[in-house]
Design a protein around this motif. Structure first.
Motif, PDB file in Angstrom:
ATOM      1  N   ARG A   1      -2.455  -4.443  -6.656  1.00 34.00           N
ATOM      2  CA  ARG A   1      -3.815  -4.582  -6.111  1.00 34.00           C
ATOM      3  C   ARG A   1      -4.218  -6.050  -6.019  1.00 34.00           C
ATOM      4  NH1 ARG A   1      -4.838  -0.134  -9.562  1.00 34.00           N
ATOM      5  NH2 ARG A   1      -5.795  -1.515 -11.112  1.00 34.00           N
ATOM      6  N   ASP A   2      -3.881  -6.813  -7.076  1.00 36.25           N
ATOM      7  CA  ASP A   2      -4.215  -8.239  -7.064  1.00 36.25           C
ATOM      8  C   ASP A   2      -3.447  -8.969  -5.957  1.00 36.25           C
ATOM      9  OD1 ASP A   2      -5.846  -7.786  -9.206  1.00 36.25           O
ATOM     10  OD2 ASP A   2      -4.429  -8.531 -10.722  1.00 36.25           O
TER      11      ASP A   2
ATOM     12  N   ASP B   1      -1.860   2.245   7.845  1.00 31.56           N
ATOM     13  CA  ASP B   1      -1.975   0.864   7.360  1.00 31.56           C
ATOM     14  C   ASP B   1      -1.474  -0.120   8.411  1.00 31.56           C
ATOM     15  OD1 ASP B   1      -3.139   1.391   4.939  1.00 31.56           O
ATOM     16  OD2 ASP B   1      -1.237   1.670   3.898  1.00 31.56           O
TER      17      ASP B   1
ATOM     18  N   ALA C   1       2.710   1.380  -3.777  1.00 33.85           N
ATOM     19  CA  ALA C   1       1.874   1.567  -4.977  1.00 33.85           C
ATOM     20  C   ALA C   1       1.840   3.008  -5.492  1.00 33.85           C
ATOM     21  CB  ALA C   1       0.459   1.059  -4.706  1.00 33.85           C
TER      22      ALA C   1
ATOM     23  N   ASN D   1       0.826  -1.212   0.000  1.00 38.74           N
ATOM     24  CA  ASN D   1       0.000   0.000   0.000  1.00 38.74           C
ATOM     25  C   ASN D   1       0.857   1.257   0.000  1.00 38.74           C
ATOM     26  OD1 ASN D   1      -2.665  -0.991  -0.058  1.00 38.74           O
ATOM     27  ND2 ASN D   1      -2.613  -1.502   2.114  1.00 38.74           N
TER      28      ASN D   1
ATOM     29  N   ARG E   1       0.598  -1.401 -11.048  1.00 37.51           N
ATOM     30  CA  ARG E   1      -0.312  -1.072  -9.953  1.00 37.51           C
ATOM     31  C   ARG E   1      -1.441  -2.101  -9.850  1.00 37.51           C
ATOM     32  NH1 ARG E   1      -0.305   5.508 -10.852  1.00 37.51           N
ATOM     33  NH2 ARG E   1       1.535   5.910  -9.564  1.00 37.51           N
ATOM     34  N   ARG E   2      -1.900  -2.593 -11.013  1.00 39.45           N
ATOM     35  CA  ARG E   2      -2.939  -3.628 -10.979  1.00 39.45           C
ATOM     36  C   ARG E   2      -2.395  -4.899 -10.350  1.00 39.45           C
ATOM     37  NH1 ARG E   2      -4.667  -7.405 -14.857  1.00 39.45           N
ATOM     38  NH2 ARG E   2      -3.539  -6.388 -16.550  1.00 39.45           N
TER      39      ARG E   2
ATOM     40  N   ILE F   1      -2.295  -7.669  -3.150  1.00 39.35           N
ATOM     41  CA  ILE F   1      -2.854  -7.282  -1.855  1.00 39.35           C
ATOM     42  C   ILE F   1      -4.117  -8.091  -1.572  1.00 39.35           C
ATOM     43  CG2 ILE F   1      -4.010  -5.410  -0.606  1.00 39.35           C
ATOM     44  CD1 ILE F   1      -2.024  -3.474  -1.870  1.00 39.35           C
ATOM     45  N   ALA F   2      -4.958  -8.291  -2.589  1.00 40.43           N
ATOM     46  CA  ALA F   2      -6.176  -9.084  -2.403  1.00 40.43           C
ATOM     47  C   ALA F   2      -5.836 -10.517  -2.017  1.00 40.43           C
ATOM     48  CB  ALA F   2      -7.008  -9.064  -3.686  1.00 40.43           C
TER      49      ALA F   2
ATOM     50  N   GLU G   1       0.390   1.320 -15.010  1.00 44.84           N
ATOM     51  CA  GLU G   1      -0.938   0.876 -14.588  1.00 44.84           C
ATOM     52  C   GLU G   1      -0.971  -0.630 -14.377  1.00 44.84           C
ATOM     53  OE1 GLU G   1      -2.984   2.449 -17.902  1.00 44.84           O
ATOM     54  OE2 GLU G   1      -3.495   4.356 -16.937  1.00 44.84           O
TER      55      GLU G   1
END
Length: 472
Positions: free
Chosen positions: A225-226, A317, A190, A187, A221-222, A228-229, A218
């Motif tokens: 995000r993936d 965070d 990113a 986090n 960054r995607r 982190i999920a 981009e």
């Protein structure tokens, strides 16, 4: 090859004293940053400080201070064109009218550590050609401010949040802590990603590839995000296991040591439980919750938890991700607030600890204040603390008599809420005898044709649980 102290990489601290921050608080914040940087593995050779109405929009410091900082790192001291400082004329006029213009201060040779040692400035004796390779800023700064500072200094730039996250990343040991720190780290990273050469080109979409019109930045960054999920899903599974373990301890007598980082919680934990808990004179030496039984053991057992230390300006965070660690405090029967009485800023540190625990609803848990490390104080200083904190326990984790007195105080606390009762243990349920001895103190046993009649002393919740087991 043997690594010597002089071979540790060098760092410079940067701090801006903002309106409303007095000299003592400013100095304490920089000293704490120095200890954080030292824990990270750097020797601090200088502190560059400036009094301003606000952080400079382009590179935190004003132009003059930026050049002085660059002398310590070998940089140009100039932010390349295209990133000029955006000056707020109204703010500058107000600062001039109120006398809050820039006031500069450079302190050389303050390593910010707790040993009071002094390091020579870069270029001094014994470090002729050595320059600082890291600039640590005692504020949360934007990605553009960090980039501009790096361009002007030629050094790596870390803000306070970045330093703390990196320490957490290096010190995490358990799977839960590693997952929590990695989420916080991603986090943090990113928004600080930047385009590399040619990375701004738009790419065509495709299965498993970039989306339509998606740049390399981009895409990165995607991916974050993936990732982190994925980490959050894995963390949820780990936390469910932790919740199960905590549920098994439900009803047991539990004490949680809480307090500012480096207050001496782990030393007390080792002294109270006889366990080999890591004890180090570093910030955030302990990141994982450790649970051990009070030693010598008493019946029923008393469990002691050592929790992660608190610190001012902890990244949001990390506060959120370590909520599971703080759950140990929320579920404890007794909180022991540990404060380093030898630290002149311990009152502010205590306020930080209480504030965070209040946020998670732990302020209603019974608590005691422990003023630790009083062996470093004079008798006059200890007497002053007695007058200021009459309910506090003064002690040193290094003095066995102090630890023994604390152990007795913990036992007394739990004894006060215990009640006597009689339990009937049928012969058909003799397998529960261990459960009874684990959760209650058996005062006497008598057996007849029906079974055992046990006179016990226990907490009301434990008695209810035992009676429920016996009634099944």
């Amino acid at each position: 090859m043997t690594t010597t102290n002089q071979e540790r990489p060098l760092a410079v601290l940067v701090g801006v004293q903002l309106p409303g921050v007095d000299d003592v608080e400013h100095a304490a914040d920089l000293a704490e940053l120095g200890r954080l940087v030292h824990t990270l593995g750097f020797d601090v050779i200088a502190t560059v400080s400036q009094r301003r109405g606000a952080l400079a929009a382009a590179a935190v410091l004003g132009e003059g201070k930026l050049r002085e900082l660059a002398e310590l790192t070998g940089g140009s001291g100039v932010v390349p064109s295209g990133a000029p400082e955006r000056k707020n004329k109204a703010r500058a006029r107000r600062a001039a009218e109120s006398g809050e213009g820039d006031e500069d201060d450079v302190e050389l040779g303050d390593d910010g550590g707790d040993d009071g040692g002094t390091e020579p400035r870069a270029g001094g004796a014994g470090q002729a050609a050595r320059l600082a390779t890291v600039v640590a800023v005692d504020h949360d700064i934007s990605p553009s401010q960090a980039r501009n500072l790096e361009r002007a200094t030629g050094a790596q730039v870390l803000d306070r949040a970045g330093v703390i996250i990196e320490i957490f990343h290096r010190h995490a040991r358990s799977r839960e802590a590693k997952l929590e720190v990695e989420i916080a780290r991603l986090n943090y990273v990113a928004p600080r990603l930047r385009e590399t050469g040619g990375g701004g080109d738009r790419q065509r979409g495709g299965i498993g590839g970039k989306g339509a019109g998606e740049s390399a930045l981009e895409l990165d960054r995607r991916k974050i995000r993936d990732r982190i999920a994925e980490l959050k899903d894995e963390l949820s599974a780990v936390q469910r296991e932790q919740s199960t373990r905590r549920a098994l301890r439900q009803g047991q007598r539990r004490v949680a040591l809480v307090g500012y980082t480096n207050a001496g919680k782990s030393s007390l934990m080792r002294a109270l439980t006889g366990s080999e808990v890591l004890v180090a004179d570093k910030l955030f030496a302990t990141l994982d919750t450790t649970v051990r039984a009070l030693h010598p053991e008493v019946r029923p057992r008393i469990l002691v938890s050592d929790t992660v230390g608190f610190i001012k300006k902890l990244p949001h965070d990390l506060v959120a991700s370590f909520r599971s660690t703080l759950d140990e405090a929320l579920e404890a029967s007794l909180l022991l607030y540990v404060a380093d009485a030898s630290d002149p800023t311990f009152r502010d540190q205590l306020a930080v600890t209480r504030g965070v625990l209040s946020e998670i609803g732990a302020s209603d848990v019974p608590s005691r204040l422990l003023l630790n490390k009083v062996d470093r104080l004079s008798e006059e200083e200890r007497e002053a603390l007695r007058l200021e904190f009459p309910e506090a326990t003064q002690l040193s984790a290094k003095i066995p008599d102090d630890v023994a007195a604390l152990r007795e105080a913990i036992i007394t606390f739990f004894e006060q809420s215990m009640v006597e009762a009689e339990l009937l243990l049928p012969y058909a349920k003799q397998s529960l005898i261990g459960e009874i001895y684990e959760n209650a103190r058996v005062l006497s046993e008598e057996y007849d044709d029906v079974g055992g009649r046990l006179s016990v002393r226990a907490h009301a919740a434990a008695l209810d649980r035992l009676r429920s087991l016996l009634a099944r």
